[in-house]
Structures are given as C-alpha cells and as structure tokens.
Design a protein around this motif. Structure first.
Motif, PDB file in Angstrom:
ATOM      1  N   VAL A 230       6.013   2.553  -0.154  1.00 21.90           N
ATOM      2  CA  VAL A 230       5.150   1.382  -0.097  1.00 21.90           C
ATOM      3  C   VAL A 230       5.306   0.683   1.196  1.00 21.90           C
ATOM      4  O   VAL A 230       6.373  -0.105   1.496  1.00 21.90           O
ATOM      5  CB  VAL A 230       5.124   0.427  -1.303  1.00 21.90           C
ATOM      6  CG1 VAL A 230       4.117  -0.630  -1.278  1.00 21.90           C
ATOM      7  CG2 VAL A 230       5.115   1.167  -2.638  1.00 21.90           C
TER       8      VAL A 230
ATOM      9  N   THR B  92       0.801  -1.156   0.018  1.00 22.80           N
ATOM     10  CA  THR B  92      -0.053   0.151   0.014  1.00 22.80           C
ATOM     11  C   THR B  92       0.951   1.182  -0.118  1.00 22.80           C
ATOM     12  O   THR B  92       1.834   1.193   0.786  1.00 22.80           O
ATOM     13  CB  THR B  92      -1.132   0.132   1.279  1.00 22.80           C
ATOM     14  OG1 THR B  92      -1.887  -1.097   1.315  1.00 22.80           O
ATOM     15  CG2 THR B  92      -1.748   1.473   1.243  1.00 22.80           C
TER      16      THR B  92
ATOM     17  N   ARG C 139       8.478  -0.617  -9.383  1.00 25.25           N
ATOM     18  CA  ARG C 139       6.957  -0.726  -9.661  1.00 25.25           C
ATOM     19  C   ARG C 139       7.057  -2.077 -10.584  1.00 25.25           C
ATOM     20  O   ARG C 139       7.530  -1.920 -11.607  1.00 25.25           O
ATOM     21  CB  ARG C 139       6.534   0.704 -10.331  1.00 25.25           C
ATOM     22  CG  ARG C 139       5.094   0.301 -10.703  1.00 25.25           C
ATOM     23  CD  ARG C 139       4.169   0.407  -9.298  1.00 25.25           C
ATOM     24  NE  ARG C 139       2.788   0.428  -9.933  1.00 25.25           N
ATOM     25  CZ  ARG C 139       1.964   1.508 -10.201  1.00 25.25           C
ATOM     26  NH1 ARG C 139       2.576   2.739 -10.186  1.00 25.25           N
ATOM     27  NH2 ARG C 139       0.673   1.531 -10.515  1.00 25.25           N
TER      28      ARG C 139
ATOM     29  N   ASP D 255      -3.288   3.511  -2.349  1.00 29.99           N
ATOM     30  CA  ASP D 255      -3.477   2.730  -3.581  1.00 29.99           C
ATOM     31  C   ASP D 255      -2.676   1.678  -3.323  1.00 29.99           C
ATOM     32  O   ASP D 255      -1.560   1.323  -2.682  1.00 29.99           O
ATOM     33  CB  ASP D 255      -2.527   3.385  -4.805  1.00 29.99           C
ATOM     34  CG  ASP D 255      -3.355   4.498  -5.567  1.00 29.99           C
ATOM     35  OD1 ASP D 255      -4.289   4.867  -5.065  1.00 29.99           O
ATOM     36  OD2 ASP D 255      -2.994   5.312  -6.436  1.00 29.99           O
ATOM     37  N   THR D 256      -3.144   0.436  -3.872  1.00 31.85           N
ATOM     38  CA  THR D 256      -2.358  -0.918  -3.902  1.00 31.85           C
ATOM     39  C   THR D 256      -1.546  -1.176  -5.085  1.00 31.85           C
ATOM     40  O   THR D 256      -2.258  -0.991  -5.893  1.00 31.85           O
ATOM     41  CB  THR D 256      -3.457  -1.981  -3.702  1.00 31.85           C
ATOM     42  OG1 THR D 256      -4.127  -1.932  -2.336  1.00 31.85           O
ATOM     43  CG2 THR D 256      -2.746  -3.312  -3.597  1.00 31.85           C
ATOM     44  N   VAL D 257      -0.457  -1.342  -4.721  1.00 29.80           N
ATOM     45  CA  VAL D 257       0.345  -1.671  -6.070  1.00 29.80           C
ATOM     46  C   VAL D 257       1.287  -2.954  -5.802  1.00 29.80           C
ATOM     47  O   VAL D 257       1.542  -3.316  -4.707  1.00 29.80           O
ATOM     48  CB  VAL D 257       1.277  -0.341  -6.201  1.00 29.80           C
ATOM     49  CG1 VAL D 257       0.820   0.988  -6.492  1.00 29.80           C
ATOM     50  CG2 VAL D 257       2.204  -0.292  -5.105  1.00 29.80           C
ATOM     51  N   LYS D 258       1.672  -3.444  -6.922  1.00 27.97           N
ATOM     52  CA  LYS D 258       2.719  -4.625  -6.979  1.00 27.97           C
ATOM     53  C   LYS D 258       3.981  -4.102  -7.219  1.00 27.97           C
ATOM     54  O   LYS D 258       4.174  -3.300  -7.983  1.00 27.97           O
ATOM     55  CB  LYS D 258       2.243  -5.508  -8.024  1.00 27.97           C
ATOM     56  CG  LYS D 258       1.157  -6.324  -7.780  1.00 27.97           C
ATOM     57  CD  LYS D 258       0.703  -7.581  -8.839  1.00 27.97           C
ATOM     58  CE  LYS D 258      -0.416  -8.433  -8.160  1.00 27.97           C
ATOM     59  NZ  LYS D 258      -0.672  -9.367  -9.378  1.00 27.97           N
ATOM     60  N   VAL D 259       4.977  -4.421  -6.464  1.00 25.20           N
ATOM     61  CA  VAL D 259       6.421  -3.982  -6.512  1.00 25.20           C
ATOM     62  C   VAL D 259       7.377  -5.213  -6.279  1.00 25.20           C
ATOM     63  O   VAL D 259       7.045  -6.283  -5.874  1.00 25.20           O
ATOM     64  CB  VAL D 259       6.819  -3.038  -5.412  1.00 25.20           C
ATOM     65  CG1 VAL D 259       5.981  -1.790  -5.457  1.00 25.20           C
ATOM     66  CG2 VAL D 259       6.529  -3.615  -4.028  1.00 25.20           C
TER      67      VAL D 259
ATOM     68  N   VAL E 199       0.715   7.257  -8.564  1.00 24.31           N
ATOM     69  CA  VAL E 199      -0.147   6.770  -7.614  1.00 24.31           C
ATOM     70  C   VAL E 199      -0.465   7.730  -6.836  1.00 24.31           C
ATOM     71  O   VAL E 199       0.136   8.851  -6.676  1.00 24.31           O
ATOM     72  CB  VAL E 199       1.168   5.710  -6.794  1.00 24.31           C
ATOM     73  CG1 VAL E 199       1.548   4.607  -8.012  1.00 24.31           C
ATOM     74  CG2 VAL E 199       2.232   6.389  -6.348  1.00 24.31           C
TER      75      VAL E 199
END
Length: 201
Positions: free
Chosen positions: A148, A137, A199, A179-183, A175
């Motif tokens: 994040v 997040t 990212r 926000d929910t992100v994939k890293v 972003v």
C-alpha cells in the motif's frame, strides 16, 4: 576522489558501449579528479538506458566514448518507486545532481538526484506514529499480502495474516491494485526503510 570500480552494471545490451574500461583521457581525468563529493553538477540528459542515465555536464570536456560525462545509476534517480528511468527524467531535461565519486573505470562523474531530495520514508516516520490509521492505495498484490502506498515515495506491506478477512482467503480476493484502503501502522523500521501495516477493521 579516485575510486576505481569493477565494471559497471555487468549486463549490457547491444545498444550499450562495450565494457572493459575507458582509456585515460588527460583532460577528462583532470576534470574528474578535481571534483569533490557533495558538489552539485548540472547538465542535460542525453541518453536513458535500462541501467542508468547519461548527462552532458555544463562544465568539463566531452566523454570520448559515452554520451555524457555525468552518469546517474537507477537507484540514485529518485526515492519514489518507478518502472523506468524515463518516468523520472526525459531526454533534454535539465538536471542538477550531487557528485558522488569519480568512476575511474568508465571515466564518469557519478551523480545522484535522490541525494538532493529529502527521504520521504524518514519524513513519514517523523510525522506518523505507530498505531496511527492512514489511507493508502494498493500498488501490488502478492501471495503473502499486498503493498500500500501511504505517501508519495512510501509503501508498506500488509501481511496476509493481517487481512481483516478469513485467514484462508487469498489476498487478491480481498483487494485489487488501485483500491483505496485504510491501514494501521504496525511497525516502522527506519534503518531498513520498512513499513509494516495491518488492514484496519
């Protein structure tokens, strides 16, 4: 151990006791000198200030000046990030901390709640290898990138150059906080407790 320090957190506000050292109280000093680093002390939170938390210990005499003999500095409250000490403890809450040292300037037992918790960063480093992809997040957006949270108490930085967007795009256009992100875990620096992310494409 008797460990003098030079004036605790120098900037005290009007709601704080005056600094300058506490006159030696024989009963209190005898109690504090008998403590050993690593001991666990329990008590109740009696005051929360911007520089730390006062704890009235179950054992020992009362403090002649401050609300409690036990004192927990802000960095010793928790591994996780927080804005205010009141997010970690509340008035009247029972706590147990590890005794760090005898602060002979203020006549206090310095305690740590964090010392009794496992370090979440080191646990993350044990469990997640470099190159792994994780979800997290966004907690903060800055001109050079964004942070994040990938686990409770663990945050990493995605540099602007690591964004999967045009290099000229500002991070805040890519972003938003929450926000929910994939890293992807690019580098884990255990000694510095620093996590560098990218990212995911």
């Amino acid at each position: 151990m008797d460990q003098p320090i030079v004036n605790r957190e120098a900037a005290r506000t009007a709601d704080s006791p005056p600094t300058g050292g506490v006159p030696e109280d024989p009963e209190l000093w005898a109690f504090l000198r008998a403590l050993r680093p690593g001991e666990r002390l329990s008590g109740a939170v009696v005051a929360i200030r911007r520089f730390g938390v006062f704890v009235a210990l179950d054992d020992g005499p009362a403090h002649p000046v401050y609300p409690g003999v036990g004192f927990i500095a802000i960095p010793d409250l928790s591994w996780r990030r927080f804005e205010s000490a009141s997010e970690v403890v509340g008035i009247g809450q029972r706590v147990t901390g590890e005794f760090l040292y005898f602060d002979s300037w203020n006549g206090e037992a310095r305690l740590s709640l964090r010392a009794l918790e496992s370090d979440p960063f080191q646990q993350f480093a044990d469990d997640v290898p470099e190159g792994a992809e994780v979800a997290g997040t966004v907690t903060k957006v800055v001109p050079f990138g964004f942070f994040v949270r990938v686990a409770d108490g663990v945050e990493g930085l995605v540099w602007r150059e690591e964004l999967s967007v045009a290099p000229t795009e500002r991070p805040q256009e890519a972003v938003q906080v929450g926000d929910t992100v994939k890293v992807t875990v690019m580098r884990i620096e255990r000694d510095q407790c620093r996590l560098l992310l990218s990212r995911s494409q």
